[in-house]
Write a protein that holds these residues in place. Structure first.
Motif, PDB file in Angstrom:
ATOM      1  N   CYS A 199       0.829  -1.163   0.076  1.00  0.00           N
ATOM      2  CA  CYS A 199       0.046   0.023   0.018  1.00  0.00           C
ATOM      3  C   CYS A 199       0.850   1.343   0.038  1.00  0.00           C
ATOM      4  N   PRO A 200       1.651   1.234  -1.006  1.00  0.00           N
ATOM      5  CA  PRO A 200       2.488   2.630  -1.204  1.00  0.00           C
ATOM      6  C   PRO A 200       1.696   3.986  -1.169  1.00  0.00           C
ATOM      7  N   GLU A 201       0.338   3.593  -1.758  1.00  0.00           N
ATOM      8  CA  GLU A 201      -0.320   5.010  -1.938  1.00  0.00           C
ATOM      9  C   GLU A 201      -0.836   5.595  -0.742  1.00  0.00           C
ATOM     10  N   LEU A 202      -0.677   4.659   0.881  1.00  0.00           N
ATOM     11  CA  LEU A 202      -0.983   5.150   2.086  1.00  0.00           C
ATOM     12  C   LEU A 202       0.139   5.523   2.883  1.00  0.00           C
ATOM     13  N   SER A 203       1.262   5.856   2.052  1.00  0.00           N
ATOM     14  CA  SER A 203       2.517   6.658   2.638  1.00  0.00           C
ATOM     15  C   SER A 203       2.992   7.827   2.108  1.00  0.00           C
ATOM     16  N   MET A 204       3.735   8.518   2.907  1.00  0.00           N
ATOM     17  CA  MET A 204       4.239   9.889   2.546  1.00  0.00           C
ATOM     18  C   MET A 204       5.710  10.140   2.820  1.00  0.00           C
ATOM     19  N   GLY A 205       6.539  10.555   2.122  1.00  0.00           N
ATOM     20  CA  GLY A 205       7.925  10.996   2.345  1.00  0.00           C
ATOM     21  C   GLY A 205       7.986  12.337   2.132  1.00  0.00           C
ATOM     22  N   TRP A 206       8.804  13.278   2.748  1.00  0.00           N
ATOM     23  CA  TRP A 206       9.363  14.348   2.644  1.00  0.00           C
ATOM     24  C   TRP A 206      10.646  14.493   2.339  1.00  0.00           C
ATOM     25  N   PHE A 207      11.163  14.875   0.960  1.00  0.00           N
ATOM     26  CA  PHE A 207      12.393  14.884   0.504  1.00  0.00           C
ATOM     27  C   PHE A 207      12.927  16.251   0.285  1.00  0.00           C
ATOM     28  N   GLU A 208      14.070  16.547   0.934  1.00  0.00           N
ATOM     29  CA  GLU A 208      14.772  17.752   0.569  1.00  0.00           C
ATOM     30  C   GLU A 208      16.048  17.470  -0.216  1.00  0.00           C
ATOM     31  N   GLU A 209      16.201  18.050  -1.163  1.00  0.00           N
ATOM     32  CA  GLU A 209      17.473  17.825  -2.199  1.00  0.00           C
ATOM     33  C   GLU A 209      17.734  16.377  -2.146  1.00  0.00           C
ATOM     34  N   GLY A 210      16.574  15.427  -2.259  1.00  0.00           N
ATOM     35  CA  GLY A 210      16.758  14.144  -2.654  1.00  0.00           C
ATOM     36  C   GLY A 210      16.903  13.367  -1.261  1.00  0.00           C
ATOM     37  N   GLN A 211      17.090  14.079  -0.107  1.00  0.00           N
ATOM     38  CA  GLN A 211      17.074  13.344   1.117  1.00  0.00           C
ATOM     39  C   GLN A 211      15.828  13.190   1.963  1.00  0.00           C
ATOM     40  N   LEU A 212      15.401  11.968   2.429  1.00  0.00           N
ATOM     41  CA  LEU A 212      14.310  11.874   3.294  1.00  0.00           C
ATOM     42  C   LEU A 212      14.320  12.559   4.408  1.00  0.00           C
ATOM     43  N   VAL A 213      13.540  13.335   4.969  1.00  0.00           N
ATOM     44  CA  VAL A 213      13.526  13.919   6.122  1.00  0.00           C
ATOM     45  C   VAL A 213      12.355  13.794   6.984  1.00  0.00           C
TER      46      VAL A 213
END
Length: 208
Positions: A78-92
């Motif tokens: 279920c990737p659609e139920l996840s969210m990542g915030w990336f800054e300059e390609g790095q997961l924060v």
């Protein structure tokens, strides 16, 4: 435990939009803000996710909400139920959720995804150690909840948290449903619920 199934083809990643401005060389800033992107996580992000989660939780509780294997399973199912915030390609910062089909969360919900249900179980919200105390947890949670409003059929989100985090989730709009039936060792939790009704944000801003 928070803060502490295939991808749909019509879902699009969210991007943090910044207003464009035109300035003369004299007034142009020397440094630009880092590019930011909000998007669904993939199994390729699992190692980065788990490293942030482990650092955030093990030092406090001695246990991660999700093992690396569980992270991989949820990002595959279920990737659609996840969210990542990336800054300059790095997961924060990130959130991982799964589908659930009962009124309240149970121990089974901790490792289960039930597709096609109106309830999202938020398993974990975590922020990279170098990005804490900057409000990023509140931002990624707000973005995630608005994103969930765009997904058809979803009606609410559930999570469990320790008592000291109840005010954080209340401020985000969650309601306290009382003590959870889930416990981990000596740790006890409150169950929180967020109603996903209303699509005003989605119509105005998200392009859904």
């Amino acid at each position: 435990m928070t803060h502490q199934v295939s991808s749909s083809p019509f879902l699009k990643p969210f991007f943090l939009k910044r207003p464009l401005s035109v300035s003369s060389p004299r007034t142009q800033r020397r440094h630009t803000l880092p590019a930011s992107e909000f998007r669904n996580l993939t199994p390729q992000d699992a190692i980065s996710v788990f490293e942030i989660e482990r650092e955030a939780f093990v030092s406090v509780s001695g246990k991660c909400p999700l093992t690396l294997d569980e992270v991989l399973v949820f990002l595959e199912q279920c990737p659609e139920l996840s969210m990542g915030w990336f800054e300059e390609g790095q997961l924060v910062a990130f959130i991982i959720g799964s589908g659930w089909d009962k009124e309240k969360l149970s121990q089974e919900a901790m490792s289960t995804h039930v597709p096609g249900t109106p309830t999202v179980h938020i398993h974990v919200l975590s922020v990279h150690r170098h990005c804490r105390q900057q409000g990023k947890g509140s931002v990624v949670l707000w973005r995630y909840l608005q994103y969930l409003r765009c997904l058809p059929g979803l009606r609410r989100a559930l999570l469990i948290c320790e008592g000291f985090l109840v005010p954080f989730y209340r401020k985000a709009g969650f309601k306290d449903k009382g003590p959870s039936a889930i416990s981990v060792g000596a740790m006890h939790f409150q169950e929180m619920e967020y109603q996903l009704g209303g699509l005003a944000y989605a119509r105005r801003n998200s392009g859904c």
